[in-house]
Design a protein around this motif. Sequence first.
Motif, PDB file in Angstrom:
ATOM      1  N   THR A  48       0.778  -1.366   0.098  1.00  0.00           N
ATOM      2  CA  THR A  48       0.020  -0.140   0.017  1.00  0.00           C
ATOM      3  C   THR A  48       0.898   1.142   0.024  1.00  0.00           C
ATOM      4  O   THR A  48       1.721   1.356   0.922  1.00  0.00           O
ATOM      5  CB  THR A  48      -0.929   0.085   1.276  1.00  0.00           C
ATOM      6  OG1 THR A  48      -1.561  -1.267   1.292  1.00  0.00           O
ATOM      7  CG2 THR A  48      -1.764   1.174   1.202  1.00  0.00           C
ATOM      8  N   PRO A  49       0.867   2.144  -1.016  1.00  0.00           N
ATOM      9  CA  PRO A  49       1.429   3.170  -1.097  1.00  0.00           C
ATOM     10  C   PRO A  49       0.922   4.220   0.223  1.00  0.00           C
ATOM     11  O   PRO A  49      -0.462   4.421   0.278  1.00  0.00           O
ATOM     12  CB  PRO A  49       1.496   4.048  -2.298  1.00  0.00           C
ATOM     13  CG  PRO A  49      -0.086   3.377  -2.848  1.00  0.00           C
ATOM     14  CD  PRO A  49      -0.175   2.086  -2.049  1.00  0.00           C
ATOM     15  N   TYR A  50       1.773   5.095   1.069  1.00  0.00           N
ATOM     16  CA  TYR A  50       1.161   5.815   2.079  1.00  0.00           C
ATOM     17  C   TYR A  50       2.249   6.949   2.432  1.00  0.00           C
ATOM     18  O   TYR A  50       3.291   6.774   1.885  1.00  0.00           O
ATOM     19  CB  TYR A  50       0.866   4.970   3.266  1.00  0.00           C
ATOM     20  CG  TYR A  50       1.928   4.222   3.740  1.00  0.00           C
ATOM     21  CD1 TYR A  50       2.795   4.967   4.883  1.00  0.00           C
ATOM     22  CD2 TYR A  50       2.323   2.827   3.542  1.00  0.00           C
ATOM     23  CE1 TYR A  50       3.900   4.204   5.463  1.00  0.00           C
ATOM     24  CE2 TYR A  50       3.082   2.126   4.351  1.00  0.00           C
ATOM     25  CZ  TYR A  50       3.971   3.016   4.873  1.00  0.00           C
ATOM     26  OH  TYR A  50       5.046   2.272   5.814  1.00  0.00           O
ATOM     27  N   PHE A  51       1.781   7.769   3.262  1.00  0.00           N
ATOM     28  CA  PHE A  51       2.600   8.807   3.911  1.00  0.00           C
ATOM     29  C   PHE A  51       2.205   8.841   5.258  1.00  0.00           C
ATOM     30  O   PHE A  51       1.199   8.688   5.427  1.00  0.00           O
ATOM     31  CB  PHE A  51       2.277  10.221   3.211  1.00  0.00           C
ATOM     32  CG  PHE A  51       3.234  11.334   3.936  1.00  0.00           C
ATOM     33  CD1 PHE A  51       4.557  11.490   3.453  1.00  0.00           C
ATOM     34  CD2 PHE A  51       2.633  12.139   4.762  1.00  0.00           C
ATOM     35  CE1 PHE A  51       5.460  12.528   4.094  1.00  0.00           C
ATOM     36  CE2 PHE A  51       3.483  13.280   5.314  1.00  0.00           C
ATOM     37  CZ  PHE A  51       4.870  13.171   5.075  1.00  0.00           C
ATOM     38  N   TYR A  52       3.473   8.853   6.174  1.00  0.00           N
ATOM     39  CA  TYR A  52       2.967   8.560   7.470  1.00  0.00           C
ATOM     40  C   TYR A  52       3.973   9.856   8.551  1.00  0.00           C
ATOM     41  O   TYR A  52       5.074   9.753   8.000  1.00  0.00           O
ATOM     42  CB  TYR A  52       3.512   7.132   7.853  1.00  0.00           C
ATOM     43  CG  TYR A  52       3.482   6.940   9.452  1.00  0.00           C
ATOM     44  CD1 TYR A  52       2.572   6.842  10.149  1.00  0.00           C
ATOM     45  CD2 TYR A  52       4.827   6.771   9.938  1.00  0.00           C
ATOM     46  CE1 TYR A  52       2.807   6.489  11.481  1.00  0.00           C
ATOM     47  CE2 TYR A  52       5.121   6.406  11.112  1.00  0.00           C
ATOM     48  CZ  TYR A  52       4.044   6.352  12.153  1.00  0.00           C
ATOM     49  OH  TYR A  52       4.408   5.859  13.246  1.00  0.00           O
ATOM     50  N   VAL A  53       3.268  10.282   9.226  1.00  0.00           N
ATOM     51  CA  VAL A  53       3.967  11.280  10.250  1.00  0.00           C
ATOM     52  C   VAL A  53       3.869  10.965  11.533  1.00  0.00           C
ATOM     53  O   VAL A  53       2.866  10.633  12.190  1.00  0.00           O
ATOM     54  CB  VAL A  53       3.742  12.728  10.003  1.00  0.00           C
ATOM     55  CG1 VAL A  53       4.459  13.750  10.764  1.00  0.00           C
ATOM     56  CG2 VAL A  53       3.498  13.128   8.697  1.00  0.00           C
ATOM     57  N   GLU A  54       4.785  10.933  12.526  1.00  0.00           N
ATOM     58  CA  GLU A  54       4.908  10.568  13.737  1.00  0.00           C
ATOM     59  C   GLU A  54       5.481  11.858  14.624  1.00  0.00           C
ATOM     60  O   GLU A  54       6.632  12.266  14.255  1.00  0.00           O
ATOM     61  CB  GLU A  54       5.669   9.302  14.216  1.00  0.00           C
ATOM     62  CG  GLU A  54       5.580   8.895  15.560  1.00  0.00           C
ATOM     63  CD  GLU A  54       6.062   7.551  15.804  1.00  0.00           C
ATOM     64  OE1 GLU A  54       6.439   7.458  17.187  1.00  0.00           O
ATOM     65  OE2 GLU A  54       6.330   6.944  14.971  1.00  0.00           O
ATOM     66  N   LEU A  55       4.867  12.464  15.233  1.00  0.00           N
ATOM     67  CA  LEU A  55       4.992  13.700  16.262  1.00  0.00           C
ATOM     68  C   LEU A  55       5.603  13.102  17.687  1.00  0.00           C
ATOM     69  O   LEU A  55       5.347  12.098  18.013  1.00  0.00           O
ATOM     70  CB  LEU A  55       3.838  14.514  16.503  1.00  0.00           C
ATOM     71  CG  LEU A  55       3.120  15.051  15.148  1.00  0.00           C
ATOM     72  CD1 LEU A  55       1.862  15.755  15.488  1.00  0.00           C
ATOM     73  CD2 LEU A  55       4.040  15.852  14.355  1.00  0.00           C
ATOM     74  N   ASP A  56       6.296  14.219  18.402  1.00  0.00           N
ATOM     75  CA  ASP A  56       7.095  13.707  19.492  1.00  0.00           C
ATOM     76  C   ASP A  56       6.072  13.478  20.548  1.00  0.00           C
ATOM     77  O   ASP A  56       6.365  12.915  21.552  1.00  0.00           O
ATOM     78  CB  ASP A  56       7.987  14.911  19.727  1.00  0.00           C
ATOM     79  CG  ASP A  56       7.322  16.249  20.178  1.00  0.00           C
ATOM     80  OD1 ASP A  56       6.437  16.727  19.406  1.00  0.00           O
ATOM     81  OD2 ASP A  56       7.595  16.866  21.104  1.00  0.00           O
ATOM     82  N   SER A  57       4.999  13.980  20.595  1.00  0.00           N
ATOM     83  CA  SER A  57       3.786  13.501  21.358  1.00  0.00           C
ATOM     84  C   SER A  57       3.178  12.068  21.226  1.00  0.00           C
ATOM     85  O   SER A  57       2.500  11.716  22.144  1.00  0.00           O
ATOM     86  CB  SER A  57       2.694  14.620  21.183  1.00  0.00           C
ATOM     87  OG  SER A  57       2.005  14.478  20.107  1.00  0.00           O
TER      88      SER A  57
END
Length: 556
Positions: free
Chosen positions: A482-491
């Motif tokens: 699956t093509p995707y974009f993913y972000v993980e924040l410091d919280s």
Amino acid sequence: MGDQPLRVLACGDVEGRLNALFSRVQAIQKKMGQFDMLLCVGEFFGVTPEAEAEWQLYKTGAKKAPVHTYILGAASQETVRNFSTSDGCELAENITYLGRRGVFTGASGLQIAYVSGREALQEPAPAHFFTSKDLSALVTSLTSNSKFRGVDILLTSQWPRGVWQYASTPEVNTKSCGSSSISSLADKLKPRYHFAALEGAHYERLPYRNHVVLQENAQHVSRFIALATVNNPAKKKYLYAFNIVPMKNLDPAELVKQPQDVTENPYRHAAQDKTHAQKTAFSTAEEEPAHQFFFDLSRNQGGASRGRGRKRLSDGDGRSRDQQHGGDRHHEHKQPRRHPQPTGPCWFCLASPQVEKHLVVSIGTHCYLALAKGALVPRHVLILPIGHYQSVVEVSSEVLEEMEKYKSALRSFYKSKGERCVLFERNYKSQHLQLQVVPVPLDRCTTEDIKEAFTVQAQEQQMELMEIPQHTDLKQIAPPGTPYFYVELDSGEKLFYRIQKHFPLQFGREVLASEVVLNIPTRADWRECKQSREEEEDDCKQLRDDFQPYDFAWED
């Protein structure tokens, strides 16, 4: 009792210390009021003369348990003699043996599934063991009902193996602790509470979910609690009190509410690890050049690790030193670990001659850390698997675990520099997993500002970033390929976008470079941030030295 909660006590291994247990229960009831039942897991009976003498007082009626007590059967040969039958029966007033395995349903509708003893490795099994047939019969008796949603409580002598996945590690030997069959049982029966003992340890796991987020309807969560031995000298917790309304009496919406600290299901962990073997790589004729973000590990660059690393460290041609030692004969030796290999040239596989070794910061067992080529800011790095994986959802559990260790180390490192970190991955027009880690000064903006920047700029490009629960495993949302974009924040907050057709390749950098975050819009394109090789070497050496105190892979 309608929808009134039942008041329940659960207890670990009693080992014959009946007076100590029931004195404690009486004290609790004097303070908190009468409980409806006491559930004992692990070994109830002891093997000492003192334990036998105490039991005789209750067996003869000289003493009486202060609450209805339900116990499991023997978990050792020495205590089998206390159970005349494998079927449940009353052993003394207020003390009931549930049986080898089965389901107990109270008048309130509370449903308790139970399995006594340890897992048998062969059949016929001794009386203090359970077999796969026992578990199959138990599962079938419950799941054959089309309305089955799970059980209220599961009692087992043994722990479920791997229950600590996605959670803290208990103070037990995780290599030998528990039964895989009990793990499978818990996965199928979906207990709201699962109690076990035998390990002499107290462990309360974070609640875990019983459904796949965004793919299945929400279900109730499960809680696993292991309890220690009664009156243990270390004073570890051996009694657990809780209230529970039977599932059958609960409003469905109330039942499936998810607590903030819920995690993924630990028992589906192993099955997910196999996904990389079935990967269906997403590819396109217009795949972006792999060197966009990073490197070309030079053949002659031998000093990248500065003794940091493992015996696996290459001398420059992508082979380990002991492979080189024997010339071509290295193929004759069985290698202890073989990482997945690409089908063609890859700029990111550590053994590839294309990799720029002078940008390597740290090398672990399954992953390595590298300075990003054309870095957005100083200390902008990539976490990459040593073997060939296309995305996070395809890596094995060992790789994922080490990626988490690098994340944790980087968070601590950035914090020491007055920075928070943002991680993002773009599984689109790329051939090797690249987890981008970008530090953002704490005084530049808040985590909420960063989150809003990603959300707003995505909306401006007709994309809807979805927030996913903090403990959600990405594998549950995006199947391999699956093509995707993913972000993980410091919280710990996570944003996810399933790419449909087109996606701006520099989106992650563009958001972080924008005025509301780093305010360096001219650096949004990595090609505008190129350095000379000498500058890259100097920056990497400085970063390597600065990061060393936080680098778990460092070896003197």
